[in-house]
Write an enzyme that holds these catalytic residues in place. Structure first.
Site, PDB file in Angstrom:
ATOM      1  N   TYR A  94       0.917  -1.102  -0.035  1.00 32.59           N
ATOM      2  CA  TYR A  94       0.028  -0.221   0.020  1.00 32.59           C
ATOM      3  C   TYR A  94       0.936   1.171  -0.046  1.00 32.59           C
ATOM      4  O   TYR A  94       2.322   1.198   0.333  1.00 32.59           O
ATOM      5  CB  TYR A  94      -0.723  -0.236   1.117  1.00 32.59           C
ATOM      6  CG  TYR A  94      -2.166   0.974   1.134  1.00 32.59           C
ATOM      7  CD1 TYR A  94      -2.898   0.789   0.221  1.00 32.59           C
ATOM      8  CD2 TYR A  94      -2.051   2.073   2.058  1.00 32.59           C
ATOM      9  CE1 TYR A  94      -3.968   1.704   0.169  1.00 32.59           C
ATOM     10  CE2 TYR A  94      -3.363   2.716   2.174  1.00 32.59           C
ATOM     11  CZ  TYR A  94      -4.291   2.796   1.021  1.00 32.59           C
ATOM     12  OH  TYR A  94      -5.406   3.670   0.939  1.00 32.59           O
ATOM     13  N   ASN A 145     -19.988  -3.256  -6.596  1.00 30.22           N
ATOM     14  CA  ASN A 145     -20.193  -3.952  -5.377  1.00 30.22           C
ATOM     15  C   ASN A 145     -19.463  -3.729  -4.091  1.00 30.22           C
ATOM     16  O   ASN A 145     -19.888  -4.060  -3.115  1.00 30.22           O
ATOM     17  CB  ASN A 145     -20.005  -5.470  -5.656  1.00 30.22           C
ATOM     18  CG  ASN A 145     -20.479  -6.343  -4.511  1.00 30.22           C
ATOM     19  OD1 ASN A 145     -21.356  -6.134  -4.126  1.00 30.22           O
ATOM     20  ND2 ASN A 145     -19.484  -7.470  -4.451  1.00 30.22           N
ATOM     21  N   ARG A 168     -18.178  -7.249 -11.980  1.00 38.50           N
ATOM     22  CA  ARG A 168     -17.930  -8.627 -12.635  1.00 38.50           C
ATOM     23  C   ARG A 168     -18.835  -9.486 -12.383  1.00 38.50           C
ATOM     24  O   ARG A 168     -19.736  -9.360 -11.698  1.00 38.50           O
ATOM     25  CB  ARG A 168     -16.505  -9.131 -11.778  1.00 38.50           C
ATOM     26  CG  ARG A 168     -15.483  -8.482 -11.905  1.00 38.50           C
ATOM     27  CD  ARG A 168     -14.285  -8.695 -11.123  1.00 38.50           C
ATOM     28  NE  ARG A 168     -14.651  -8.253  -9.806  1.00 38.50           N
ATOM     29  CZ  ARG A 168     -13.655  -8.682  -8.634  1.00 38.50           C
ATOM     30  NH1 ARG A 168     -12.603  -9.314  -8.653  1.00 38.50           N
ATOM     31  NH2 ARG A 168     -13.921  -8.034  -7.277  1.00 38.50           N
ATOM     32  N   ASP A 169     -19.051 -10.305 -13.359  1.00 39.56           N
ATOM     33  CA  ASP A 169     -20.088 -11.315 -13.471  1.00 39.56           C
ATOM     34  C   ASP A 169     -19.939 -12.189 -12.409  1.00 39.56           C
ATOM     35  O   ASP A 169     -18.936 -12.390 -11.935  1.00 39.56           O
ATOM     36  CB  ASP A 169     -20.083 -12.044 -14.931  1.00 39.56           C
ATOM     37  CG  ASP A 169     -21.608 -12.788 -15.094  1.00 39.56           C
ATOM     38  OD1 ASP A 169     -22.359 -12.407 -14.109  1.00 39.56           O
ATOM     39  OD2 ASP A 169     -21.591 -13.568 -15.990  1.00 39.56           O
ATOM     40  N   GLY A 239      -7.020  -0.682  -7.158  1.00 39.47           N
ATOM     41  CA  GLY A 239      -6.245  -1.438  -8.224  1.00 39.47           C
ATOM     42  C   GLY A 239      -6.781  -2.825  -7.741  1.00 39.47           C
ATOM     43  O   GLY A 239      -5.767  -3.881  -7.625  1.00 39.47           O
ATOM     44  N   LEU A 264      -7.799   9.096  -0.618  1.00 39.25           N
ATOM     45  CA  LEU A 264      -8.280   9.926   0.471  1.00 39.25           C
ATOM     46  C   LEU A 264      -7.257  10.321   1.423  1.00 39.25           C
ATOM     47  O   LEU A 264      -7.423  11.484   1.998  1.00 39.25           O
ATOM     48  CB  LEU A 264      -9.315   9.010   1.309  1.00 39.25           C
ATOM     49  CG  LEU A 264     -10.022   9.926   2.181  1.00 39.25           C
ATOM     50  CD1 LEU A 264     -10.786  10.996   1.668  1.00 39.25           C
ATOM     51  CD2 LEU A 264     -11.094   8.784   2.994  1.00 39.25           C
ATOM     52  N   LYS A 320     -19.817  -6.056   3.969  1.00 42.21           N
ATOM     53  CA  LYS A 320     -18.441  -5.614   4.757  1.00 42.21           C
ATOM     54  C   LYS A 320     -18.484  -6.174   6.025  1.00 42.21           C
ATOM     55  O   LYS A 320     -19.274  -6.373   7.010  1.00 42.21           O
ATOM     56  CB  LYS A 320     -18.915  -4.287   4.975  1.00 42.21           C
ATOM     57  CG  LYS A 320     -17.470  -3.516   5.551  1.00 42.21           C
ATOM     58  CD  LYS A 320     -16.170  -3.428   4.884  1.00 42.21           C
ATOM     59  CE  LYS A 320     -16.527  -2.234   3.650  1.00 42.21           C
ATOM     60  NZ  LYS A 320     -15.251  -1.990   2.990  1.00 42.21           N
TER      61      LYS A 320
END
Length: 326
Positions: A94, A145, A168-169, A239, A264, A320
């Site tokens: 990160y 999502n 995404r499917d 990403g 952020l 979440k």
């Protein structure tokens, strides 16, 4: 922050409470039943001493907490989410990495349990959130999502903007579509649908989008750019595909498209604590008017952290993971 007890020991000058925490007094929210009269000396925290697989390197440990004094503030964390950025920090990939050993987590809500004699910005009983990490007409949005994606749908709807949401499917695609549309999404498409030649007709009867929000990267970013209006902008804030953003040279030259990034943590560095608090209060206003709701959540006790970490890294997870400390 993933810890239970008076975990945050703040050290700074007189401006510290404004810089480290955004505070609300008890009257603003219905505070959880909790007595701040007794300051704990031992706390529990999820700590990692080196980078790697979160499920393997994170450990629940008991820590000694120094007595508060001067400009110090002790905060009992009540609940904290597990976000992709938290996972990336632990993995070591990160943009902001804390000094090790470190306590996991960057967000959450806590309650002040004790303050030093020179602290005036907060008092025991106040609810606070961390202020820093480590302690167009139409929007095309990728990876709707995610919790951030669901928030963007609602904020865009509150501003009168239309959203075309690309995901995404997955096996539960119709269920996801119904949920996103209930939040205000106008269209929900899969990445595969966006690549089909007939999608040109889909955009034929509507003004072309001028803004795309992308948290995936990879080949899907190329498709988002292909459908943007001339002069449009794609903002990448994540990403998840772990692949670079792929932009067609012709799109950049002949359509004058613009690529930007958003983080952020950097935004908060570039803006004052007062501006960040204004942002939070704006979001609180949307919440109070019923225009912004939380994503689906699964509350997990702190001691079951491994289950929560493993669930947060599974693909196509709509819920979440929230670590509860009480």
């Amino acid at each position: 922050m993933w810890g239970c007890g008076a975990l945050v020991g703040a050290r700074a000058g007189s401006r510290l409470p404004l810089e480290l925490f955004l505070a609300w007094h008890r009257g603003w929210f219905a505070a959880a039943p909790y007595s701040a009269s007794a300051e704990p000396s031992r706390v529990r925290a999820l700590v990692y001493g080196h980078h790697g697989d979160p499920a393997k390197v994170v450990e629940l440990k008991n820590l000694e907490l120094a007595a508060v004094g001067g400009s110090g503030v002790h905060v009992k964390m009540l609940a904290a989410p597990i976000n992709p950025s938290d996972i990336n920090m632990i993995q070591g990939n990160y943009g902001l990495l804390p000094k090790l050993p470190a306590v996991g987590g960057n967000e959450g809500v806590g309650q002040v349990v004790a303050v030093g004699g020179s602290v005036t910005g907060v008092k025991p009983g106040d609810w606070v959130i961390p202020a820093n990490a480590g302690l167009g007409d139409c929007v095309i949005q990728n990876a709707s999502n995610s919790g951030v994606g669901q928030a963007v749908i609602q904020i865009a709807a509150a501003l009168g903007l239309r959203t075309i949401n690309v995901v995404r499917d997955r096996p539960d695609f119709q269920k996801l579509t119904d949920r996103l549309k209930s939040l205000g999404a106008e269209h929900v498409l899969t990445e595969e649908e966006l690549r089909k030649p007939e999608m040109k007709n889909f955009f034929k009867d509507m003004p072309p989008p001028r803004l795309a929000l992308n948290c995936v990267g990879g080949k899907s970013s190329t498709e988002l750019l292909r459908h943007l209006a001339p002069g449009g902008t794609m903002v990448t804030y994540g990403g998840m595909a772990k692949q670079p953003v792929i932009a067609s040279v012709s799109q950049l030259i002949f359509k004058d498209l613009k690529l930007r990034g958003f983080w952020l943590s950097q935004w908060k560095k570039d803006h004052s604590p007062a501006q960040f608090k204004e942002l939070i209060l704006t979001l609180c206003g949307l919440i109070s008017r019923g225009q912004l709701t939380a994503p689906a959540c699964s509350e997990v006790p702190l001691q079951d952290y491994q289950r929560a970490l493993e669930a947060s890294m599974q693909p196509f997870v709509s819920s979440k993971q929230i670590l509860t400390m009480c």
